[in-house]
Motif scaffolding. Structure first.
Motif, PDB file in Angstrom:
ATOM      1  N   VAL A  32       0.959  -1.286   0.093  1.00  0.00           N
ATOM      2  CA  VAL A  32       0.165  -0.003  -0.220  1.00  0.00           C
ATOM      3  C   VAL A  32       0.990   1.206   0.044  1.00  0.00           C
ATOM      4  CG1 VAL A  32      -1.726   1.224   1.408  1.00  0.00           C
ATOM      5  CG2 VAL A  32      -1.816  -1.196   1.150  1.00  0.00           C
ATOM      6  N   ALA A  33       1.948   1.146   0.683  1.00  0.00           N
ATOM      7  CA  ALA A  33       2.859   2.271   0.654  1.00  0.00           C
ATOM      8  C   ALA A  33       3.426   2.451  -0.498  1.00  0.00           C
ATOM      9  CB  ALA A  33       3.970   1.944   1.851  1.00  0.00           C
ATOM     10  N   ALA A  34       3.726   1.647  -1.095  1.00  0.00           N
ATOM     11  CA  ALA A  34       4.486   1.651  -2.582  1.00  0.00           C
ATOM     12  C   ALA A  34       3.203   2.318  -3.458  1.00  0.00           C
ATOM     13  CB  ALA A  34       4.844   0.383  -3.237  1.00  0.00           C
ATOM     14  N   GLY A  35       2.131   2.053  -3.380  1.00  0.00           N
ATOM     15  CA  GLY A  35       0.948   2.412  -4.231  1.00  0.00           C
ATOM     16  C   GLY A  35       0.630   3.773  -4.082  1.00  0.00           C
ATOM     17  N   LEU A  36       0.781   4.411  -2.852  1.00  0.00           N
ATOM     18  CA  LEU A  36       0.678   5.673  -2.218  1.00  0.00           C
ATOM     19  C   LEU A  36       1.715   6.900  -2.808  1.00  0.00           C
ATOM     20  CD1 LEU A  36      -0.814   5.176   1.323  1.00  0.00           C
ATOM     21  CD2 LEU A  36      -2.057   5.908  -0.806  1.00  0.00           C
ATOM     22  N   ALA A  37       3.019   5.969  -2.825  1.00  0.00           N
ATOM     23  CA  ALA A  37       4.166   6.805  -3.434  1.00  0.00           C
ATOM     24  C   ALA A  37       3.765   6.738  -4.849  1.00  0.00           C
ATOM     25  CB  ALA A  37       5.496   6.024  -2.862  1.00  0.00           C
ATOM     26  N   ALA A  38       3.707   5.680  -5.509  1.00  0.00           N
ATOM     27  CA  ALA A  38       3.340   5.812  -6.980  1.00  0.00           C
ATOM     28  C   ALA A  38       2.379   7.009  -7.481  1.00  0.00           C
ATOM     29  CB  ALA A  38       2.868   4.513  -7.542  1.00  0.00           C
ATOM     30  N   ALA A  39       1.458   7.182  -6.403  1.00  0.00           N
ATOM     31  CA  ALA A  39       0.391   8.234  -6.644  1.00  0.00           C
ATOM     32  C   ALA A  39       0.872   9.641  -6.183  1.00  0.00           C
ATOM     33  CB  ALA A  39      -0.840   7.910  -6.117  1.00  0.00           C
ATOM     34  N   GLY A  40       2.003   9.694  -5.716  1.00  0.00           N
ATOM     35  CA  GLY A  40       2.712  10.942  -5.627  1.00  0.00           C
ATOM     36  C   GLY A  40       2.642  11.346  -3.891  1.00  0.00           C
ATOM     37  N   LYS A  41       2.301  10.428  -3.059  1.00  0.00           N
ATOM     38  CA  LYS A  41       2.189  10.855  -1.800  1.00  0.00           C
ATOM     39  C   LYS A  41       3.797  10.693  -1.275  1.00  0.00           C
ATOM     40  CE  LYS A  41      -2.181  11.486  -1.815  1.00  0.00           C
ATOM     41  NZ  LYS A  41      -2.568  12.911  -1.663  1.00  0.00           N
ATOM     42  N   ASN A  42       3.885  11.206   0.018  1.00  0.00           N
ATOM     43  CA  ASN A  42       5.093  11.212   0.607  1.00  0.00           C
ATOM     44  C   ASN A  42       5.033  10.324   1.786  1.00  0.00           C
ATOM     45  OD1 ASN A  42       6.401  13.019  -1.057  1.00  0.00           O
ATOM     46  ND2 ASN A  42       5.192  14.691   0.162  1.00  0.00           N
TER      47      ASN A  42
ATOM     48  N   ILE B 282       9.547  -5.239   0.266  1.00  0.00           N
ATOM     49  CA  ILE B 282      10.842  -3.981   0.207  1.00  0.00           C
ATOM     50  C   ILE B 282      11.773  -4.125  -0.847  1.00  0.00           C
ATOM     51  CG2 ILE B 282      12.632  -3.359   1.658  1.00  0.00           C
ATOM     52  CD1 ILE B 282      11.226  -4.045   4.310  1.00  0.00           C
ATOM     53  N   LYS B 283      11.954  -5.298  -1.154  1.00  0.00           N
ATOM     54  CA  LYS B 283      12.860  -5.591  -2.435  1.00  0.00           C
ATOM     55  C   LYS B 283      12.101  -5.079  -3.578  1.00  0.00           C
ATOM     56  CE  LYS B 283      13.586  -9.571  -4.254  1.00  0.00           C
ATOM     57  NZ  LYS B 283      14.034 -10.986  -4.752  1.00  0.00           N
ATOM     58  N   ASN B 284      10.917  -5.704  -3.956  1.00  0.00           N
ATOM     59  CA  ASN B 284      10.353  -5.648  -5.167  1.00  0.00           C
ATOM     60  C   ASN B 284       9.449  -4.221  -5.360  1.00  0.00           C
ATOM     61  OD1 ASN B 284      11.492  -7.974  -5.945  1.00  0.00           O
ATOM     62  ND2 ASN B 284       9.475  -9.251  -5.698  1.00  0.00           N
ATOM     63  N   ASP B 285       8.647  -4.059  -4.371  1.00  0.00           N
ATOM     64  CA  ASP B 285       7.750  -3.007  -4.572  1.00  0.00           C
ATOM     65  C   ASP B 285       8.366  -1.663  -4.324  1.00  0.00           C
ATOM     66  OD1 ASP B 285       6.029  -4.991  -4.910  1.00  0.00           O
ATOM     67  OD2 ASP B 285       4.947  -4.573  -3.048  1.00  0.00           O
ATOM     68  N   LEU B 286       9.460  -1.631  -3.188  1.00  0.00           N
ATOM     69  CA  LEU B 286      10.199  -0.490  -2.987  1.00  0.00           C
ATOM     70  C   LEU B 286      11.348  -0.184  -3.894  1.00  0.00           C
ATOM     71  CD1 LEU B 286       9.646   0.043   0.961  1.00  0.00           C
ATOM     72  CD2 LEU B 286       7.952   0.676  -0.963  1.00  0.00           C
ATOM     73  N   CYS B 287      12.392  -1.149  -3.532  1.00  0.00           N
ATOM     74  CA  CYS B 287      13.718  -1.052  -3.819  1.00  0.00           C
ATOM     75  C   CYS B 287      13.648  -1.067  -5.536  1.00  0.00           C
ATOM     76  CB  CYS B 287      14.588  -1.710  -3.269  1.00  0.00           C
ATOM     77  SG  CYS B 287      14.646  -1.569  -1.443  1.00  0.00           S
ATOM     78  N   TYR B 288      13.336  -2.009  -6.151  1.00  0.00           N
ATOM     79  CA  TYR B 288      13.187  -2.499  -7.351  1.00  0.00           C
ATOM     80  C   TYR B 288      12.358  -1.540  -8.147  1.00  0.00           C
ATOM     81  CZ  TYR B 288      12.668  -5.027 -11.796  1.00  0.00           C
ATOM     82  OH  TYR B 288      12.563  -5.246 -13.358  1.00  0.00           O
ATOM     83  N   SER B 289      11.316  -1.283  -7.821  1.00  0.00           N
ATOM     84  CA  SER B 289      10.311  -0.450  -8.381  1.00  0.00           C
ATOM     85  C   SER B 289      10.693   1.197  -8.061  1.00  0.00           C
ATOM     86  CB  SER B 289       8.889  -0.567  -7.821  1.00  0.00           C
ATOM     87  OG  SER B 289       8.675  -1.890  -8.110  1.00  0.00           O
ATOM     88  N   ASP B 290      11.583   1.194  -7.523  1.00  0.00           N
ATOM     89  CA  ASP B 290      12.235   2.750  -7.083  1.00  0.00           C
ATOM     90  C   ASP B 290      11.182   3.588  -6.447  1.00  0.00           C
ATOM     91  OD1 ASP B 290      14.203   4.475  -6.947  1.00  0.00           O
ATOM     92  OD2 ASP B 290      14.090   5.173  -8.859  1.00  0.00           O
ATOM     93  N   ARG B 291      10.599   3.112  -5.468  1.00  0.00           N
ATOM     94  CA  ARG B 291       9.348   3.883  -4.846  1.00  0.00           C
ATOM     95  C   ARG B 291       9.921   4.587  -3.697  1.00  0.00           C
ATOM     96  NH1 ARG B 291       6.795   4.984  -8.952  1.00  0.00           N
ATOM     97  NH2 ARG B 291       5.771   3.173 -10.204  1.00  0.00           N
TER      98      ARG B 291
END
Lengths: 153, 118
Positions: A62-72, A90-99
């Motif tokens: 959910v955090a990755a999705g919100l970041a993708a939508a421009g939230k901090n 953490i590995k895929n949704d944040l780091c690999y996806s650069d969120r």
């Protein structure tokens, strides 16, 4: 800043300061607002906290999705669960996806003491250090905690 | 659970229900059925459709939300490898690498299908 202030107090106070200056700042919690000292935050800024329940993998997704939508986004959860249960997210949704998400693992090390090995977090640095595109900060005191929160993603 | 709790009826989940995994049929390896009832139990409004038929998929998406106040889930029944006759619904193509001959035959089938659509 008081010398004797606990890390969690500095964390919650700094987070609320930032939230008041930034309406796009969101805090995502996994039934962890009490243990993260964020109950006052939830009262002061109810529109800036998202509760996902005891579901750490979903917390990071959910955090990755919100970041993708421009939230901090700050994703806050006990370190033992955040860095083990949701390591893949953490590995895929944040780091690999650069969120750009600031994940905050509270009660690291043996802070949970008597709760035993299920709640201890001795693996966190070893696990996360092996992942590309992540910056790790282990604040030693309330000064470093404040600086760390201010240096958010 | 969270999507249902927050009544996210602008959220659509799509399950590509091709029925295969690397070991074989999903229902033989570790049964998923009844997937529609399981998703409904978690608070989704579910529509089944033919996932290989674009018109059917478009109609499903146009009907979102399937139920006001509930997240929608499209359970899209598909055939894995659709369009290449010798790959279709064959578990080994989950990760198969075509040799030169297989590649040529697959491309010929796909190009013929594309030409027929034009």
């Amino acid at each position: 800043m008081e010398l004797a202030k606990a890390n969690l107090e500095a964390f919650a106070a700094t987070l609320l300061e930032l939230a008041r200056q930034d309406s796009d700042l969101l805090v995502v919690t996994s039934d962890s607002r009490g243990s993260a000292n964020l109950a006052p935050f939830a009262k002061a800024a109810p529109g800036q906290i998202v509760e996902v329940g005891i579901a750490e993998q979903n917390l990071v997704g959910v955090a990755a999705g919100l970041a993708a939508a421009g939230k901090n986004v700050f994703a806050v959860s006990p370190a033992c669960f955040l860095t083990a249960r949701s390591l893949e997210q953490i590995k895929n949704d944040l780091c690999y996806s650069d969120r750009p998400v600031t994940a905050v693992g509270i009660s690291a090390g043996v802070s949970y003491g008597a709760l035993g090995t299920t709640h201890h977090s001795l693996h966190d640095y070893a696990a996360l250090r092996a992942i590309h595109n992540i910056t790790l900060v282990a604040p030693a005191d309330n000064f470093e905690t404040r600086e760390g929160v201010q240096c958010r993603c | 659970m969270m999507a249902a709790h927050y009544r996210l009826d602008n959220l659509v989940a799509i399950v590509d229900r091709n029925g295969l995994q690397i070991t074989g049929a999903t229902e033989d390896v570790c049964q998923l059925a009844p997937l529609d009832e399981k998703c409904e139990a978690f608070g989704f409004a579910v529509q089944r459709c033919d996932g290989n038929d674009l018109g059917t998929l478009v109609r499903a998406f146009e009907a979102v939300p399937f139920r006001p106040g509930k997240p929608s889930l499209v359970l899209a029944k598909t055939r894995k490898g659709r369009g290449v006759s010798f790959m279709e619904n064959v578990a080994r193509w989950h990760h198969g690498v075509p040799n030169d001959d297989e590649f040529s035959r697959a491309m010929a089938e796909l190009e013929a299908a594309e030409a027929a659509m034009a």
